[in-house]
Design a protein around this motif. Structure first.
Motif, PDB file in Angstrom:
ATOM      1  N   TRP A  84       4.139  10.831   0.697  1.00 31.42           N
ATOM      2  CA  TRP A  84       4.386   9.490   1.117  1.00 31.42           C
ATOM      3  C   TRP A  84       3.726   8.212   0.221  1.00 31.42           C
ATOM      4  CZ3 TRP A  84       7.768   9.320   5.038  1.00 31.42           C
ATOM      5  CH2 TRP A  84       7.836  10.142   5.875  1.00 31.42           C
ATOM      6  N   THR A  85       4.682   7.187   0.174  1.00 24.79           N
ATOM      7  CA  THR A  85       4.277   5.866  -0.562  1.00 24.79           C
ATOM      8  C   THR A  85       4.665   4.906   0.508  1.00 24.79           C
ATOM      9  OG1 THR A  85       6.243   5.583  -1.195  1.00 24.79           O
ATOM     10  CG2 THR A  85       4.683   6.771  -2.679  1.00 24.79           C
ATOM     11  N   LEU A  86       3.913   3.657   0.509  1.00 22.46           N
ATOM     12  CA  LEU A  86       4.273   2.418   1.311  1.00 22.46           C
ATOM     13  C   LEU A  86       5.025   1.168   0.564  1.00 22.46           C
ATOM     14  CD1 LEU A  86       3.416   0.855   4.162  1.00 22.46           C
ATOM     15  CD2 LEU A  86       1.476  -0.066   2.696  1.00 22.46           C
ATOM     16  N   PHE A  87       6.060   0.769   1.227  1.00 24.65           N
ATOM     17  CA  PHE A  87       6.721  -0.336   1.060  1.00 24.65           C
ATOM     18  C   PHE A  87       6.798  -1.507   1.682  1.00 24.65           C
ATOM     19  CE2 PHE A  87      10.700  -2.701   0.672  1.00 24.65           C
ATOM     20  CZ  PHE A  87      10.908  -3.074  -0.790  1.00 24.65           C
ATOM     21  N   VAL A  97       5.344  -5.138  -2.427  1.00 24.89           N
ATOM     22  CA  VAL A  97       4.115  -4.474  -2.536  1.00 24.89           C
ATOM     23  C   VAL A  97       4.419  -3.203  -2.408  1.00 24.89           C
ATOM     24  CG1 VAL A  97       1.896  -3.947  -1.725  1.00 24.89           C
ATOM     25  CG2 VAL A  97       2.537  -6.167  -1.547  1.00 24.89           C
ATOM     26  N   PHE A  98       4.047  -2.305  -3.341  1.00 24.16           N
ATOM     27  CA  PHE A  98       4.561  -0.940  -3.412  1.00 24.16           C
ATOM     28  C   PHE A  98       3.299  -0.127  -3.635  1.00 24.16           C
ATOM     29  CE2 PHE A  98       5.534   3.030  -5.877  1.00 24.16           C
ATOM     30  CZ  PHE A  98       6.216   3.643  -4.985  1.00 24.16           C
ATOM     31  N   MET A  99       2.549   0.809  -2.612  1.00 24.04           N
ATOM     32  CA  MET A  99       1.293   1.481  -2.856  1.00 24.04           C
ATOM     33  C   MET A  99       1.643   2.944  -2.660  1.00 24.04           C
ATOM     34  SD  MET A  99      -0.638  -1.233  -0.112  1.00 24.04           S
ATOM     35  CE  MET A  99      -2.290  -0.828  -0.855  1.00 24.04           C
ATOM     36  N   VAL A 134      -2.025  -4.533  -5.132  1.00 20.78           N
ATOM     37  CA  VAL A 134      -3.109  -4.573  -4.249  1.00 20.78           C
ATOM     38  C   VAL A 134      -3.863  -3.168  -4.547  1.00 20.78           C
ATOM     39  CG1 VAL A 134      -4.022  -4.604  -1.844  1.00 20.78           C
ATOM     40  CG2 VAL A 134      -1.978  -5.611  -2.515  1.00 20.78           C
ATOM     41  N   LYS A 135      -5.087  -3.338  -4.929  1.00 24.97           N
ATOM     42  CA  LYS A 135      -5.806  -2.115  -5.002  1.00 24.97           C
ATOM     43  C   LYS A 135      -6.463  -1.676  -3.880  1.00 24.97           C
ATOM     44  CE  LYS A 135      -8.316  -4.418  -9.122  1.00 24.97           C
ATOM     45  NZ  LYS A 135      -9.647  -4.644  -9.785  1.00 24.97           N
ATOM     46  N   HIS A 136      -6.351  -0.377  -4.012  1.00 19.72           N
ATOM     47  CA  HIS A 136      -6.500   0.612  -2.826  1.00 19.72           C
ATOM     48  C   HIS A 136      -7.238   1.830  -3.062  1.00 19.72           C
ATOM     49  CE1 HIS A 136      -3.275   3.095  -4.326  1.00 19.72           C
ATOM     50  NE2 HIS A 136      -2.731   1.854  -4.705  1.00 19.72           N
ATOM     51  N   PRO A 137      -7.765   2.449  -2.050  1.00 22.41           N
ATOM     52  CA  PRO A 137      -8.510   4.016  -2.372  1.00 22.41           C
ATOM     53  C   PRO A 137      -7.392   4.969  -2.700  1.00 22.41           C
ATOM     54  CG  PRO A 137      -9.224   2.922  -0.167  1.00 22.41           C
ATOM     55  CD  PRO A 137      -8.137   1.848  -0.799  1.00 22.41           C
ATOM     56  N   LYS A 138      -7.910   5.910  -3.659  1.00 21.70           N
ATOM     57  CA  LYS A 138      -6.840   6.813  -3.946  1.00 21.70           C
ATOM     58  C   LYS A 138      -7.103   8.341  -3.171  1.00 21.70           C
ATOM     59  CE  LYS A 138      -5.219   4.566  -7.626  1.00 21.70           C
ATOM     60  NZ  LYS A 138      -5.974   3.389  -7.529  1.00 21.70           N
ATOM     61  N   ILE A 150      -0.771   4.843   6.196  1.00 20.84           N
ATOM     62  CA  ILE A 150      -0.937   4.204   7.811  1.00 20.84           C
ATOM     63  C   ILE A 150      -2.198   3.191   7.437  1.00 20.84           C
ATOM     64  CG2 ILE A 150      -1.665   4.669  10.082  1.00 20.84           C
ATOM     65  CD1 ILE A 150      -0.409   7.330   9.740  1.00 20.84           C
ATOM     66  N   MET A 151      -3.058   3.738   6.840  1.00 14.15           N
ATOM     67  CA  MET A 151      -4.240   2.766   6.557  1.00 14.15           C
ATOM     68  C   MET A 151      -4.046   1.487   5.712  1.00 14.15           C
ATOM     69  SD  MET A 151      -6.508   4.372   8.851  1.00 14.15           S
ATOM     70  CE  MET A 151      -7.710   3.008   8.196  1.00 14.15           C
ATOM     71  N   TYR A 152      -3.162   1.707   4.434  1.00 13.09           N
ATOM     72  CA  TYR A 152      -2.755   0.464   3.856  1.00 13.09           C
ATOM     73  C   TYR A 152      -1.697  -0.277   4.720  1.00 13.09           C
ATOM     74  CZ  TYR A 152      -3.448   3.813  -0.115  1.00 13.09           C
ATOM     75  OH  TYR A 152      -4.115   4.507  -1.172  1.00 13.09           O
ATOM     76  N   ALA A 153      -0.816   0.379   5.589  1.00 15.33           N
ATOM     77  CA  ALA A 153      -0.138  -0.885   6.217  1.00 15.33           C
ATOM     78  C   ALA A 153      -1.106  -1.560   7.339  1.00 15.33           C
ATOM     79  CB  ALA A 153       0.855   0.113   7.019  1.00 15.33           C
ATOM     80  N   GLU A 154      -2.071  -0.954   7.886  1.00 17.66           N
ATOM     81  CA  GLU A 154      -2.753  -1.696   8.811  1.00 17.66           C
ATOM     82  C   GLU A 154      -3.796  -2.864   8.029  1.00 17.66           C
ATOM     83  OE1 GLU A 154      -5.444   0.847  10.925  1.00 17.66           O
ATOM     84  OE2 GLU A 154      -4.090   1.644  12.332  1.00 17.66           O
ATOM     85  N   ALA A 155      -4.138  -2.683   6.899  1.00 22.52           N
ATOM     86  CA  ALA A 155      -4.792  -3.471   5.884  1.00 22.52           C
ATOM     87  C   ALA A 155      -3.997  -4.578   5.545  1.00 22.52           C
ATOM     88  CB  ALA A 155      -5.455  -2.745   4.803  1.00 22.52           C
ATOM     89  N   ILE A 156      -2.636  -4.420   5.305  1.00 21.30           N
ATOM     90  CA  ILE A 156      -1.663  -5.510   4.757  1.00 21.30           C
ATOM     91  C   ILE A 156      -1.197  -6.223   6.134  1.00 21.30           C
ATOM     92  CG2 ILE A 156       0.660  -5.732   3.869  1.00 21.30           C
ATOM     93  CD1 ILE A 156       0.077  -3.507   1.929  1.00 21.30           C
ATOM     94  N   MET A 157      -0.779  -5.754   7.004  1.00 20.54           N
ATOM     95  CA  MET A 157      -0.034  -6.306   8.190  1.00 20.54           C
ATOM     96  C   MET A 157      -1.260  -7.067   9.198  1.00 20.54           C
ATOM     97  SD  MET A 157       2.916  -5.972   7.876  1.00 20.54           S
ATOM     98  CE  MET A 157       3.582  -6.513   9.091  1.00 20.54           C
ATOM     99  N   ILE A 158      -2.269  -6.220   9.327  1.00 17.92           N
ATOM    100  CA  ILE A 158      -3.287  -6.885  10.354  1.00 17.92           C
ATOM    101  C   ILE A 158      -4.685  -7.399   9.647  1.00 17.92           C
ATOM    102  CG2 ILE A 158      -4.801  -6.069  12.363  1.00 17.92           C
ATOM    103  CD1 ILE A 158      -2.698  -4.018  12.981  1.00 17.92           C
ATOM    104  N   GLY A 159      -4.964  -6.801   8.707  1.00 16.04           N
ATOM    105  CA  GLY A 159      -6.158  -7.128   7.731  1.00 16.04           C
ATOM    106  C   GLY A 159      -5.895  -8.106   6.756  1.00 16.04           C
ATOM    107  N   ASP A 160      -6.738  -8.315   5.815  1.00 14.84           N
ATOM    108  CA  ASP A 160      -6.739  -9.516   4.695  1.00 14.84           C
ATOM    109  C   ASP A 160      -6.602  -8.724   3.324  1.00 14.84           C
ATOM    110  OD1 ASP A 160      -7.199 -11.217   6.840  1.00 14.84           O
ATOM    111  OD2 ASP A 160      -9.382 -11.068   6.473  1.00 14.84           O
ATOM    112  N   ALA A 161      -5.800  -7.585   3.183  1.00 15.08           N
ATOM    113  CA  ALA A 161      -5.652  -7.132   1.910  1.00 15.08           C
ATOM    114  C   ALA A 161      -4.722  -7.711   0.887  1.00 15.08           C
ATOM    115  CB  ALA A 161      -4.907  -5.603   2.242  1.00 15.08           C
TER     116      ALA A 161
END
Length: 421
Positions: A84-87, A97-99, A134-138, A150-161
């Motif tokens: 799984w990856t995030l787009f 943003v591709f994570m 965007v840097k992120h935990p591995k 899922i955590m990346y998506a919350e950080a981008i859409m709701i947080g300040d990532a």
């Protein structure tokens, strides 16, 4: 249900345990995140895979009936069918943003941007598109890529990532899994469909679990609620203590309610079995009663036949048919032997016998009643006379001839003629 996505108990198990996250869980989380962010659009995993893999069908105008090109686009891409990856795409700033929890490769990112640009241009949104890093935990294991997405998506859409340029560390994966599992459980609608068989519920055929609040069919409620079991497991792993902790009273009420439901089910089954036994006993009594009535009727009929056979005399006394009426009218006796001789010799029918013997047909001997009412016989005008009356008639004729006529017939001696007197 969580939005348009079905959530199963196996889905909660996969999120809670160290397993790969299924499609419906990823789509349910991202759908809920976009729902809380106005102007954003979630693309389901299957559709996003066709877009980012450059499918020719994705560029067709009939590929999607709904316009998905809103301000922000979010979706999970299953790379190579096992990761799984995030787009994320910002339609206003034309940024992407591709994570990837294993790290993004330049070639893969370039291919995805190219395929997305072709899809967007086919719908009137022209680039160029810029990739934002965007840097992120591995990821440190082999099956938590879905949790990271899922955590990346919350950080981008709701947080300040996006503004800070990095996703903060989200702690141990086991705790994150427990929190996400509880979150998914709370987001799911457990009222419209049965939590056991996932079929639509009707108001008259549903019961609510006191433990987890899920609605189930009455027949499904006979089983132990699996959602309650996972609620208990998730609670032991922590999470939101204020919402998850149960008091002893609530636990006792849940156990008591579950025991009560089980008792009601047992009583219902016992009552049904008792009713079935009563119906069977009643049917058996009815059958026995019918058999008894039939036996009684047969016995009565047999007794009646025996009574009739006993009431029938061994001989019949009938009046002479040629005698003068009056008190001096002569009678004759007809024996069973005479009846048998008349049947064999004259083949008399039952009606002729009735004329001979007189009385009702039921009072005649059985051998007479067995004769056909009408049949071709060799009767004569003297058939209604008894043998005794016929003998008297013959004697009378002979006496009259001997008295008034001399023997004139040749070959007849005088002694023979005298014998007829």
């Amino acid at each position: 249900m969580c939005g348009p996505h079905n959530i199963f108990v196996s889905t909660l198990r996969a999120v809670f345990e160290d397993c790969d996250i299924p499609d419906e869980a990823i789509d349910a989380f991202l759908f809920n995140i976009c729902k809380s962010c106005p102007g954003s659009m979630h693309i389901v995993t299957e559709t996003l895979a066709k877009i980012l893999e450059g499918s020719k069908r994705a560029c067709n105008a009939y590929f999607l009936k709904q316009n998905i090109l809103k301000k922000k686009i979010l979706g999970a891409y299953l790379q190579n069918g096992n990761h799984w990856t995030l787009f994320y795409a910002d339609m206003d700033n034309l940024t992407i943003v591709f994570m990837d929890s294993f790290g993004e490769s330049k070639e893969k990112t370039k291919t995805l941007v190219k395929n997305w640009s072709s899809f967007a241009e086919a719908r009137g949104c022209h680039g160029p598109w810029t990739v934002v890093s965007v840097k992120h935990p591995k990821q440190t294991d082999s099956h938590s890529c879905g949790i990271h997405v899922i955590m990346y998506a919350e950080a981008i859409m709701i947080g300040d990532a996006l503004r800070n340029g990095h996703v903060p560390d989200f702690g141990p994966i086991a705790s994150v899994r427990a929190q996400l599992c509880k979150q998914l459980f709370n987001l799911s609608d457990r009222t419209g469909k049965c939590s056991e068989c996932l079929l639509t519920l009707r108001p008259a055929n549903k019961v609510q679990c006191r433990g987890c609040g899920a609605n189930r069919h009455k027949r499904c409620a006979q089983k132990c609620c699996r959602l309650c079991e996972y609620c208990e497991q998730i609670r032991l792993h922590g999470g939101d203590e204020e919402n998850d902790q149960r008091t002893e009273k609530e636990e006792e009420e849940r156990v008591e309610s579950q025991a009560k439901n089980e008792k009601e089910v047992e009583e219902k089954v016992e009552s049904q079995e008792k009713n079935e036994m009563e119906v069977e006993e009643k049917d058996e009594e009815d059958r026995n009663e019918m058999v008894a009535v039939e036996d009684r009727e047969k016995e009565e009929e047999k007794e009646k036949e025996e009574g009739q056979s006993q009431s029938q005399p061994d001989f019949f006394v009938v009046p002479g048919r040629l005698a003068i009426t009056g008190p001096k009218k002569k009678t004759y006796t007809i024996t069973p032997e005479e009846i048998n001789r008349r049947i064999v010799g004259e083949k008399m029918s039952a009606h002729v016998f009735r004329c001979l013997l007189g009385g009702r047909m039921a009072n005649l001997p059985a051998i007479v009643r067995q004769q056909p009412p009408k049949k071709k016989s060799v009767t004569s005008i003297f058939s209604c006379l008894s043998e005794g009356e016929a003998s008297d008639l013959a004697t009378g004729f002979g006496s009259s001839l001997a008295r008034h006529f001399k023997p004139v017939v040749e070959g007849v001696s005088k002694e023979t003629a005298e014998s007829t007197k």
